[in-house]
Structure formats: C-alpha cells, structure tokens
Write an enzyme that holds these catalytic residues in place. Structure first.
Site, short mmCIF file in Angstrom:
data_model
loop_
_atom_site.label_atom_id
_atom_site.label_comp_id
_atom_site.label_asym_id
_atom_site.label_seq_id
_atom_site.Cartn_x
_atom_site.Cartn_y
_atom_site.Cartn_z
N GLU A 85 6.86 23.06 39.56
CA GLU A 85 5.76 23.55 38.84
C GLU A 85 5.18 24.96 39.29
O GLU A 85 5.20 25.37 40.42
CB GLU A 85 4.54 22.48 38.98
CG GLU A 85 3.32 22.77 37.99
CD GLU A 85 3.60 23.07 36.63
OE1 GLU A 85 3.20 24.12 36.16
OE2 GLU A 85 3.87 22.06 35.91
N ASP A 135 7.04 23.67 27.60
CA ASP A 135 6.43 24.41 26.44
C ASP A 135 7.33 24.67 25.20
O ASP A 135 8.69 25.04 25.37
CB ASP A 135 6.20 25.83 27.08
CG ASP A 135 5.37 26.72 26.23
OD1 ASP A 135 5.38 26.64 25.00
OD2 ASP A 135 4.61 27.42 26.87
N ASP A 171 6.90 16.30 22.15
CA ASP A 171 6.13 15.80 20.93
C ASP A 171 6.30 16.83 19.89
O ASP A 171 5.43 16.79 18.98
CB ASP A 171 4.85 15.59 21.28
CG ASP A 171 3.96 16.76 21.99
OD1 ASP A 171 4.60 17.82 22.39
OD2 ASP A 171 2.93 16.93 21.93
N THR A 208 1.52 8.87 29.45
CA THR A 208 0.28 10.09 29.94
C THR A 208 -0.86 9.92 28.81
O THR A 208 -0.62 9.23 27.51
CB THR A 208 1.01 11.46 29.70
OG1 THR A 208 1.05 11.83 28.53
CG2 THR A 208 2.12 11.39 30.77
N PHE A 210 -2.30 12.39 27.63
CA PHE A 210 -2.06 13.13 26.56
C PHE A 210 -1.24 12.47 25.38
O PHE A 210 -1.55 12.56 24.40
CB PHE A 210 -1.16 14.63 27.05
CG PHE A 210 -0.50 15.26 25.90
CD1 PHE A 210 -1.27 16.21 25.35
CD2 PHE A 210 0.76 15.07 25.60
CE1 PHE A 210 -0.68 16.96 24.49
CE2 PHE A 210 1.37 15.96 24.67
CZ PHE A 210 0.56 16.92 24.18
#
Length: 229
Positions: A85, A135, A171, A208, A210
C-alpha cells in the site's frame, strides 16, 4: 522531452495522497515497522525465509486500511500475506491491527507494488495475487494508469506458481470488462468461472463496509478469479 525519456518514465497506477496519521498509526509505524515492514533493501528472494516457515504466499496490492487483509490472515493462519500500500495512514492502521491481533503471518510494504513484484519477487513464488477495488481511473484519457494492463498481467503470470490464482474485484463495470479481456487474452491464465466471465465473491474475501454500502445503493461488484496454467 526526448523519446528516450518518454520510454524510461513509468506510468504509475496511483497518486500518493499523504493523509494525516493518527497518533495510534504513528506509534504503530514507529514500533512495528521494524518487525513487520519490508524496506527497500529487504531481501525478498526467499519468502519462506522472510516469514520463517514454508507456507503459501499471498500478495494483496492496495489494501486500503487493511481490515479485509487482517481478517483473511486471521481466518487462514496457514497462509502468509504480504500487503502493499502506498498510503502511510493505511500502513499504520494495518501495523496496529497486526499487533492488536498478535498475527505473525503478515508483512507490509509501502511502495510501488508493480515495481516490487516485477523486480524483487522471484518467479513462481506466489500462490495468489489479489487486487481488490483498484483505482478505476474512470476518465478515458486516464485508463492507461489502471494497474491491470496486459504487460502487468504477464508479469503476474511469471510470479504465480502453476495452479496459483489471480483474484480481481471492482465495482466499475467497464473496468471489470477490461480486466476480463486483458487476463483472458493471456494464455497462461484460465478463467475459473463456468461461463468464462465473473464469479460470486469467494468466501475467503471478506465483505467490506464499502461494499455493503454499495449493495444497499444497488451498485454491482464483479469478482474475477483466474488460475495460472
């Protein structure tokens, strides 16, 4: 700018957004990075030596705050996990969770994952590579920044053991379609879906917060799992 300079410049799939560290995240970085952190000079040529045992090795690229990675490491103590990360608050949060849960099967790198995997991981060293909700770079002119590109897919095929898996989730439907096309076109990968498209979320990948919010709003999520053949 010369042609040579353009060739040498790497197109990055991320932008560093250095958020403010909480005191707990800073303490975790100070106290636990020396034990669990992977530095630029850490030898990654023998991942069994890094963890002190033989076990399947999993790399997650872009783990965010690390919540799902920690849950996987807790649920699968027979696997070793490397999280990569670029955002230090997330790294600090993961290190704090590693200590809170007293886990020994997680290591953390704060660097460009593409360069780490390409240049520092030996071929056929990984059982699984997982990239969840990268992203999407949704503007068409930025699509070239997406981490899933044919060249990187080929690198991942080099690093996975035969029978290993590449697990992607997004997504963004158009990114899912691009992922499907880019990985399907590589003859060293075989889609595990019965119809060569997408699969239901595997039980090992935690749901998650999210995602839960997205489901409530009617948003889709696409999981793709490919086997290295």
């Amino acid at each position: 700018m010369t042609t040579e300079t353009k060739t040498l410049r790497q197109i990055r799939s991320f932008v560093r957004r250095e958020g403010r560290l909480t005191p707990g995240q800073q303490r975790a970085l100070d106290n636990h990075w020396p034990v669990f952190g992977i530095d630029d000079d850490t030898d990654l040529s023998d991942l069994n030596a890094l963890f002190g045992r033989e076990a399947p090795k999993v790399i997650e690229i872009g783990f965010g705050n690390g919540a799902s990675l920690i849950e996987m490491a807790k649920n699968h103590p027979d696997h070793d996990y490397i999280g990569v990360e670029v955002h230090r608050p997330g790294v600090g949060q993961l290190l704090k969770a590693i200590d809170d849960e007293q886990l020994s099967n997680v290591r953390v790198a704060c660097t460009d994952a593409v360069q780490l995997i390409k240049h520092r991981i030996k071929n056929q060293a990984l059982a699984r590579v997982q990239i969840y909700f990268p992203d999407p770079w949704h503007k068409k002119r930025h699509n070239k920044r997406r981490i899933i590109q044919p060249e990187f897919v080929n690198v991942l095929a080099d690093k996975l053991v035969h029978g290993g898996h590449l697990h992607l989730a997004t997504d963004w439907q158009d990114y899912a379609e691009q992922m499907l096309a880019d990985v399907s076109s590589n003859t060293r990968f075989q889609n595990t879906s019965h119809d060569n498209t997408y699969i239901e979320r595997p039980s090992y990948r935690p749901l998650t917060k999210f995602e839960q919010r997205g489901h409530r709003l009617g948003h889709g999520v696409w999981d793709l799992v490919f086997k290295r053949v």
